[in-house]
Structures are given as C-alpha cells and as structure tokens.
Design a protein around this motif. Structure first.
Motif, PDB file in Angstrom:
ATOM      1  N   UNK A   4       0.816  -1.213   0.000  1.00 49.31           N
ATOM      2  CA  UNK A   4       0.000   0.000   0.000  1.00 49.31           C
ATOM      3  C   UNK A   4       0.854   1.269   0.000  1.00 49.31           C
ATOM      4  N   UNK A   5       2.009   1.157   0.625  1.00 51.06           N
ATOM      5  CA  UNK A   5       2.914   2.308   0.709  1.00 51.06           C
ATOM      6  C   UNK A   5       3.362   2.820  -0.648  1.00 51.06           C
ATOM      7  N   UNK A   6       3.379   1.942  -1.647  1.00 54.34           N
ATOM      8  CA  UNK A   6       3.798   2.358  -2.983  1.00 54.34           C
ATOM      9  C   UNK A   6       2.803   3.364  -3.567  1.00 54.34           C
ATOM     10  N   UNK A  23       3.824   3.308 -11.309  1.00 55.34           N
ATOM     11  CA  UNK A  23       4.352   2.693 -10.082  1.00 55.34           C
ATOM     12  C   UNK A  23       3.757   1.302  -9.837  1.00 55.34           C
ATOM     13  N   UNK A  80       0.773   5.205  -1.790  1.00 53.33           N
ATOM     14  CA  UNK A  80       0.850   6.417  -0.968  1.00 53.33           C
ATOM     15  C   UNK A  80       2.041   7.272  -1.369  1.00 53.33           C
ATOM     16  N   UNK A  81       3.174   6.614  -1.599  1.00 55.93           N
ATOM     17  CA  UNK A  81       4.370   7.368  -1.988  1.00 55.93           C
ATOM     18  C   UNK A  81       4.139   8.059  -3.328  1.00 55.93           C
ATOM     19  N   UNK A  82       3.517   7.346  -4.255  1.00 52.20           N
ATOM     20  CA  UNK A  82       3.261   7.926  -5.574  1.00 52.20           C
ATOM     21  C   UNK A  82       2.321   9.121  -5.460  1.00 52.20           C
ATOM     22  N   UNK A  83       1.262   8.952  -4.645  1.00 51.20           N
ATOM     23  CA  UNK A  83       0.324  10.065  -4.467  1.00 51.20           C
ATOM     24  C   UNK A  83       0.999  11.225  -3.761  1.00 51.20           C
ATOM     25  N   UNK A  84       1.912  10.914  -2.828  1.00 46.47           N
ATOM     26  CA  UNK A  84       2.535  11.983  -2.042  1.00 46.47           C
ATOM     27  C   UNK A  84       3.444  12.863  -2.896  1.00 46.47           C
ATOM     28  N   UNK A  85       3.932  12.358  -4.037  1.00 44.88           N
ATOM     29  CA  UNK A  85       4.709  13.257  -4.903  1.00 44.88           C
ATOM     30  C   UNK A  85       3.817  13.880  -5.988  1.00 44.88           C
ATOM     31  N   UNK A  86       2.512  13.841  -5.757  1.00 38.89           N
ATOM     32  CA  UNK A  86       1.600  14.614  -6.598  1.00 38.89           C
ATOM     33  C   UNK A  86       0.999  13.857  -7.765  1.00 38.89           C
ATOM     34  N   UNK A  87       1.295  12.560  -7.890  1.00 41.45           N
ATOM     35  CA  UNK A  87       0.680  11.807  -8.983  1.00 41.45           C
ATOM     36  C   UNK A  87      -0.804  11.612  -8.694  1.00 41.45           C
ATOM     37  N   UNK A  88      -1.615  11.642  -9.760  1.00 41.61           N
ATOM     38  CA  UNK A  88      -3.005  11.270  -9.556  1.00 41.61           C
ATOM     39  C   UNK A  88      -3.109   9.742  -9.584  1.00 41.61           C
TER      40      UNK A  88
END
Lengths: 224, 240
Positions: free
Chosen positions: A119-121, A139, A123-131
């Motif tokens: 799940x962290x993957x 990712x 979250x990490x992707x969303x946290x750098x602004x990806x939709x």
C-alpha cells in the motif's frame, strides 16, 4: 515407427492454427482482463457487480459451451433481430471466444498482482503529486506485471490445451487434424499419441520458463 | 502555513484523533511525540490527505484541502512526505525515483529533471548511488533517497512519519543529519519521531499527542525540561 512419425506430422500440421488462436486470445485476454480487474476493484458498486457477474459466468461455464454460444448462438440471435451476420472465418470466432474466456482468468491474476503491491507504494506515488491513474501506470502496474508474468504464462499454457475443444466448432487445429486422420486411416493410437506429443512440445518448455521466472523472482525478492 | 481545525478521525468506533486544532507557521520545525497508537502518524497523514479526516478542516497555505473542489494532487505537491518504510519504487534506480515526480507530474523534460535529481542526490550524499536499484541500498541510504525524492517536487513543507524508526541504530545519524541541514535552510517541517535528542536540538516546538489530542506543547526546553501534564511526564520518564 514410421506410422508414429506420420501421426506427429499430422498433428503438427495444425499447430499454426492452434498457436495463432492462443496467442491472439491471450493478447485479447490481457487487454480485456486489465479492464475487468480494474472494474472489479472499482469503488462503484454497480460496476463491481457487473464485472463480477462477467467473471463468474466465464469461469463457471465450459469453454466449449461458450464457443458454441459465440459460433452458433450469437449469429442466430443477430439474424433473428434482422442483422445479417455470420462468422465467415470460424477461427476469428474461436479467437474472440478464447480471448473473452481468458480475460476472466487473467483479470483474477492481474487483480491478485495489483493487490500484492504494498500500500505504501500507492501512498508514496500520491505523495509526490501523482493522480491515481499516473500512480497505477508508472508505479503499481510495472511492479505487478513482474509478479503476474509467471501466472500469465501458465494461463497461456492452459489456454493452449483448452483450444483442443474448438474442434467442436469446426476449427481445424492440432486435435482436429489428428481426429480427421484417425477417422480416415483407423490409426487412432499413433494419431492421438502424436497429438499429445505436439502439445507437450510446447507446454514443457513453457512450464520450464515459468519455473525459471519464479526462481528469478524469489531471488530478487530476497535481495530487496 | 498549515492550519488544522478540530481535526477528528474515526475508524468505525475507534476515535484516533479527537479534535486537534493547530497552526504551523512558515519555517517552523515541529516535532510530534507521543506513545504508539496515540494518533501522531494519523495526524500527519491527515495533513496531506492520505487519510480522510472524519470531521474538521485542514488548510495548506490558505487552501482548504478537504473540500469537494480542492485539487488534492495540486496541493499535495506543496507537501513532501517521508515514510517510515521509505516506500522507494523498487523497479526504478535511485535517480529515477527522484526524477519521476518532476518528469511525470510537473512535465519537466527528462534531461533537466535528471540533472536536478543528481544535484539533490549530492546534497544527501548519494550521487555515487544514482544508478543502482533500492534493493542494493542500506536503510539509511534508502531514507536519504526518499528525502531527495520528496524534495524533487520543491515542496514548501516536509512531513516526516517516523523517518528513522525502521533503521538500524548506526544509520539513524546520517538521516537526521540530512534533516538538520533541511531545517537550517528554513524548510517548514513536521516530524513525527521517537528521537528525543533530535527533537530537543532541532525543533522550534514540540507537540505531545496522546489519545488523539494534543496534551501539551511548547519549546523543547519546556517539554523536555519542565513538562506540566502528568501524561507528558509519565511518557518522558519512560523513554528518557
């Protein structure tokens, strides 16, 4: 001895049709399967139910029945509604039905692969602004693909074997070739031994490949 | 910079956050401490909307984050996030991890983004690891790469969720060093941590959270030297 070689040779003469149907069906299966997998994971209940029914139907009925529906049933339905439709080339009908059938199995494989990603993957992707779509595309899906590749190859193997039932809808593939030859020469034993040999000549190397991929994956998981 | 009003988060019947209101100013370094399960990570995750608050509002730079028409992806770009478990992308090299955000989200051309990524890797001391995959990095190196990845989006605020908790003790220092450097450069930071020494040294303000509320807050000297609340005293006596 010669008669056995003849049997193998006869079966091999259908290999192109068998491979052609299997390869294109898996391609259809992967593309449709991805859509079905995402649909089944949708947060909209109605979409989820629709795709679940689709998968249940395809996994719960024999391929040969699906083939009969597609090859004989669908044209009749269309004709009775005034649409002039028939399969000019039964190989296309066979490829489509195998592709649709495969999509149900591939969807479950893909869903399993996607859900195996931490799940962290996301979250990490969303946290750098990806939709959500970008996160899936760059990712999640690339990582899931690595996981599902062995299972997809297994799906290719089982579909290849399943195509034997297409002889029911007059597709002249490996099994049908042997059946025709056996019927005309009464050499059933060499004929069907040859059929089995031809399938094995493809399935054995493929399952070696799956084993190799699984070993390699286990190794790379250890090091991460 | 960050304004949180009456933030409440419930999972079913479990209240994890129980009405937190807090304002974090620009350039401020705030450390959040508290027992495990107290809600401090949830507090951080609500700030960038990885968790959806049940009630209350969060605004970043004056923009409300939890309204229907908020462009969450846009607002998130102002917030860098560093996770306990690094969450580097294992199928990309270090430099690709750092540059993927600028390339795909900000649509910066690849060459420029890669150059900037290399510069960032230099600042966290990882330029020689640019072309290796995360699986061959140590824990400390992974976390430094993850910090670089967050910085690549040029965030105005950095959020750290227990950034050193998954590290072997000898690697904690190198990550804290990078974070200190960031703090000195004036980055606004919210850090959930168990590293009290670090909090003492770097924080402008320390929040002690327990059972979903901010029990006590103040300067590091106040909180660590002269805690007022019983629960704070109790917690600190256990860990110091």
């Amino acid at each position: 001895m010669e008669i056995y070689l003849k049997g193998i040779g006869i079966a091999y003469s259908g290999i192109l049709v068998t491979l052609q149907i299997t390869i294109f069906a898996v391609i259809i299966g992967v593309m449709a399967g991805l859509i079905v997998a995402l649909g089944k994971m949708s947060k909209f209940k109605i979409v989820k139910i629709a795709f679940s029914v689709y998968v249940e139907f395809l996994r719960g009925t024999p391929l040969v029945v699906q083939a009969l529906i597609m090859y004989a049933g669908v044209p009749m339905l269309l004709q009775s509604n005034g649409i002039d439709f028939r399969w000019d080339n039964p190989v296309i009908a066979a490829t489509v039905v195998c592709g649709i059938n495969s999509s149900a199995y591939v969807a479950e494989i893909i869903r399993g692969g996607l859900q195996a990603i931490d799940k962290g993957q996301m979250e990490a992707a969303r946290s750098i602004g990806m939709n959500h779509a970008q996160a899936m595309l760059y990712v999640i899906i690339p990582q899931a693909f690595r996981i599902i590749l062995p299972a997809l190859t297994n799906e290719f193997i089982s579909l290849l074997k399943e195509t034997a039932v297409l002889s029911m809808i007059s597709i002249v593939e490996v099994t049908r070739k042997s059946m025709l030859w056996a019927a005309s020469t009464f050499e059933a034993w060499p004929a069907y031994l040859g059929t089995a040999f031809v399938y094995l000549s493809i399935t054995i190397p493929m399952s070696r490949l799956v084993a190799y991929m699984e070993r390699r994956m286990a190794k790379s998981d250890q090091s991460s | 910079m960050i304004k949180v009003v009456n933030l409440t988060k419930e999972y079913g019947n479990l209240k994890v956050l129980n009405g937190i209101s807090e304002t974090i100013k620009e350039n401020e370094v705030v450390c959040v401490i508290g027992p495990s399960g107290s809600g401090k990570s949830t507090f951080l995750r609500c700030i960038n909307f990885l968790e959806m608050p049940t009630f209350g509002s969060v605004s970043i730079g004056g923009e409300k984050i939890n309204t229907k028409d908020a462009d969450i992806n846009k607002i998130r770009q102002k917030l860098g996030m560093v996770f306990q478990n690094f969450n580097l992308f294992p199928h990309m090299t270090t430099v690709e991890n750092v540059s993927i955000g600028p390339i795909k989200v900000n649509k910066i051309d690849r060459a420029t983004a890669l150059n900037e990524a290399i510069d960032l890797l230099k600042t966290v001391g990882l330029e020689d690891k640019a072309d290796v995959y995360p699986s061959s990095l140590s824990g400390g190196q992974k976390q430094r790469a993850a910090i670089a990845r967050a910085l690549a989006m040029k965030p105005e605020i950095m959020l750290f969720d227990e950034p050193t908790s998954a590290l072997d003790p000898e690697m904690v220092g190198e990550v804290l060093e990078v974070m200190k450097e960031l703090a000195h450069q004036g980055m606004t930071m919210v850090i959930v941590t168990h590293e009290m020494g670090f909090a003492k040294e770097v924080a402008d303000r320390v929040l002690f959270i327990d059972e979903g509320v901010i029990v006590e807050q103040g300067s590091p000297d106040d909180i660590f030297g002269n805690p007022q609340n019983e629960r704070t005293k109790n917690f600190l006596s256990k860990i110091l």
